[in-house]
Design a protein around this motif. Structure first.
Motif, mmCIF file in Angstrom:
data_model
loop_
_atom_site.group_PDB
_atom_site.id
_atom_site.type_symbol
_atom_site.label_atom_id
_atom_site.label_comp_id
_atom_site.label_asym_id
_atom_site.label_seq_id
_atom_site.Cartn_x
_atom_site.Cartn_y
_atom_site.Cartn_z
ATOM 1 N N VAL A 184 25.599 -26.374 -2.899
ATOM 2 C CA VAL A 184 24.594 -25.791 -1.667
ATOM 3 C C VAL A 184 25.820 -25.708 -0.557
ATOM 4 O O VAL A 184 26.219 -25.281 0.679
ATOM 5 C CB VAL A 184 23.450 -25.744 -1.827
ATOM 6 N N ALA A 185 26.764 -27.155 -0.026
ATOM 7 C CA ALA A 185 26.593 -27.755 0.801
ATOM 8 C C ALA A 185 27.974 -26.740 0.939
ATOM 9 O O ALA A 185 28.313 -26.808 2.255
ATOM 10 C CB ALA A 185 27.020 -29.401 0.718
ATOM 11 N N ALA A 186 28.891 -27.196 0.105
ATOM 12 C CA ALA A 186 30.635 -26.052 0.485
ATOM 13 C C ALA A 186 29.778 -25.025 0.516
ATOM 14 O O ALA A 186 31.244 -24.424 1.211
ATOM 15 C CB ALA A 186 31.063 -25.944 -0.989
ATOM 16 N N ALA A 187 29.226 -23.954 0.079
ATOM 17 C CA ALA A 187 29.003 -22.289 0.469
ATOM 18 C C ALA A 187 28.280 -22.428 1.618
ATOM 19 O O ALA A 187 28.877 -21.258 2.110
ATOM 20 C CB ALA A 187 27.631 -22.008 -0.452
ATOM 21 N N VAL A 188 27.259 -22.964 1.574
ATOM 22 C CA VAL A 188 26.752 -23.233 3.810
ATOM 23 C C VAL A 188 28.043 -23.839 4.816
ATOM 24 O O VAL A 188 28.487 -23.024 5.327
ATOM 25 C CB VAL A 188 25.317 -24.458 3.722
ATOM 26 N N GLN A 189 28.906 -24.312 4.295
ATOM 27 C CA GLN A 189 30.253 -24.727 5.241
ATOM 28 C C GLN A 189 31.183 -23.889 5.770
ATOM 29 O O GLN A 189 31.689 -23.934 6.544
ATOM 30 C CB GLN A 189 30.880 -25.998 4.164
ATOM 31 N N ALA A 218 25.955 -16.299 -0.902
ATOM 32 C CA ALA A 218 24.330 -15.694 -0.576
ATOM 33 C C ALA A 218 23.664 -16.316 -1.600
ATOM 34 O O ALA A 218 22.989 -16.596 -2.430
ATOM 35 C CB ALA A 218 24.137 -14.268 -0.466
ATOM 36 N N ALA A 219 24.779 -15.717 -3.123
ATOM 37 C CA ALA A 219 23.985 -15.729 -4.562
ATOM 38 C C ALA A 219 23.551 -17.722 -5.029
ATOM 39 O O ALA A 219 22.709 -17.601 -5.181
ATOM 40 C CB ALA A 219 24.828 -15.094 -5.395
ATOM 41 N N LEU A 220 24.514 -18.174 -4.598
ATOM 42 C CA LEU A 220 24.654 -19.513 -4.316
ATOM 43 C C LEU A 220 23.421 -20.212 -3.863
ATOM 44 O O LEU A 220 22.785 -21.105 -4.775
ATOM 45 C CB LEU A 220 25.852 -20.405 -4.528
ATOM 46 N N ILE A 221 23.588 -20.272 -2.457
ATOM 47 C CA ILE A 221 22.633 -20.466 -1.845
ATOM 48 C C ILE A 221 21.123 -20.362 -2.536
ATOM 49 O O ILE A 221 20.193 -21.364 -2.589
ATOM 50 C CB ILE A 221 22.636 -20.391 -0.466
ATOM 51 N N LYS A 222 20.995 -19.233 -2.757
ATOM 52 C CA LYS A 222 19.480 -18.892 -3.627
ATOM 53 C C LYS A 222 19.263 -19.648 -4.262
ATOM 54 O O LYS A 222 17.776 -20.425 -4.590
ATOM 55 C CB LYS A 222 19.679 -17.741 -3.335
#
Length: 220
Positions: free
Chosen positions: A162-167, A180-184
């Protein structure tokens, strides 16, 4: 060597990790896992969707109903280590239990998307969305193995995911479908495992009827 051979239908390569699958006796799941998580083949682009759809249909009331549900299943995750290979993870499960974990994964990351986007995102697409320029070579080390291990064991996704996706969302100023799918999925799993009594989770799409102040502030 047989499982790792070129063109093996029981080997999945994602990032720097190779994962091989086999059962104590012949089972469709030995090759289905690769079709489910691998990139769709150019000569059969709908193969992955058919496999995942069939897996969903095999789950009734949360349980796998296939005839090989109790067949023992083995998963070995490997990674390069200088001139050798090292064991990244090892799992002994059953076909039925594994099927349940895979279905749970696709339910967790399910989110509204455009009509031309795939219904079920391959693992490579998810991981590549966290990498610079979307290249496999830039997928953070260990992330592929840690994520696949979490999926197959039914554990929370690694925090690094999630840290990598947000970054990447911040760096590129774009919230893509895979991110978005990963964070959810990461948020829902983290909530579910830290507080099993918590029933409210992020939904597949916008809920205009949700009057929670935090939810409405998030929409703003």
């Amino acid at each position: 060597n047989h499982l790792l051979r070129k063109g093996s239908s029981q080997r999945l390569q994602v990032g720097d990790s190779s994962t091989v699958f086999w059962a104590e006796k012949r089972a469709d799941m030995e090759t289905s896992v690769v079709d489910i998580f691998g990139e769709p083949k150019k000569d059969d682009p709908d193969r992955q969707t058919r496999k995942v759809t069939a897996l969903f249909k095999s789950i009734h009331h949360g349980r796998y109903v296939g005839g090989d549900a109790d067949t023992r299943f083995f998963i070995l995750g490997l990674a390069p280590n200088a001139a050798r290979i090292s064991v990244r993870f090892w799992q002994v499960t059953t076909v039925g239990e594994l099927a349940g974990h895979i279905v749970r994964h696709f339910e967790d990351i399910r989110i509204v998307h455009g009509g031309r986007q795939p219904e079920y995102l391959p693992l490579f697409r998810l991981l590549a969305s966290t990498a610079v320029q979307g290249k496999a070579d830039n997928i953070p080390p260990n992330l592929a193995g840690d994520t696949l291990s979490a999926i197959l064991e039914g554990r929370p996704y690694p925090l690094t995911l999630v840290a990598a996706a947000v970054q990447r969302c911040r760096a590129e100023r774009e919230i893509t479908y895979p991110r978005a799918a990963l964070i959810k999925g990461c948020l829902n799993r983290a909530t579910r495992y830290s507080n099993p009594d918590q029933k409210e989770e992020l939904t597949v799409s916008l809920d205009p009827d949700n009057t929670n102040p935090g939810y409405r502030l998030g929409r703003l």
